[in-house]
Design a protein around this motif. Sequence first.
Motif: not given
Length: 202
Positions: A24-36
Amino acid sequence: MVETLSIAVIGAPGVGKTSIIRQFIYNDFSEVYTPTRSRYVYRPSVILNGSMYELKVLDVPPISSFPSSSSQEWLDLRCRGVRNANAYILVYDICCVESFEYVKMIRQQIVEHEGSSSEVPILVVGNKRDLQRQRFMPRRAVSVLVKKTWKCGYVECSAKFNWHVVLLFKELLGIAVARGLRQNHTSIRLQGALQRNRCTIM
Ligand code: GDP
């Protein structure tokens, strides 16, 4: 003077909360899962129907329950700001029934916290719509349950393909504005808000 709206994004681990916010904010998507692991606050601005709103979007790391008291909220840093959010986005993965059960539990706890007369906007979001064939329940059945029984908004999206991501924020903001935002006016630096990728016209 711009109205501010604090939105807590809650859901089981791995359902795509961070992906939705970042898309929504950066138009960015990563397949890599980095747990929050810790709570993260994003501050985008949006323009809806010609009015500008400053959003405070809380990416809430996994919590076992909605904080039941202010002291619990203050003792657990992950929960900071969750009880006083103006609106909630509860995300589940349409292929994972456990993540839906989690959303069901959190929604119940929010309702108990707010009281039966509460008007706090809650939007349930079914993410990973691109994996539609593996879904555990037909879309219509979930939508009817969430809208008719829970009295919440319902949107399905795919953070991966940026499908319905803007729509879900627009939907939530629309409900919040219709119900009357809390009087929380603040002056903001328009220039900062209008920086590239920080202001979305919906
Ligand atoms: P969070 O723990 O809820 O914040 O989940 P993340 O946003 O970190 O996403 C968890 C994983 O799911 C990551 O590997 C993402 O790439 C993936 N993911 C997120 N959204 C989607 C989606 O819409 N479709 C698919 N196929 N994968 C997604």
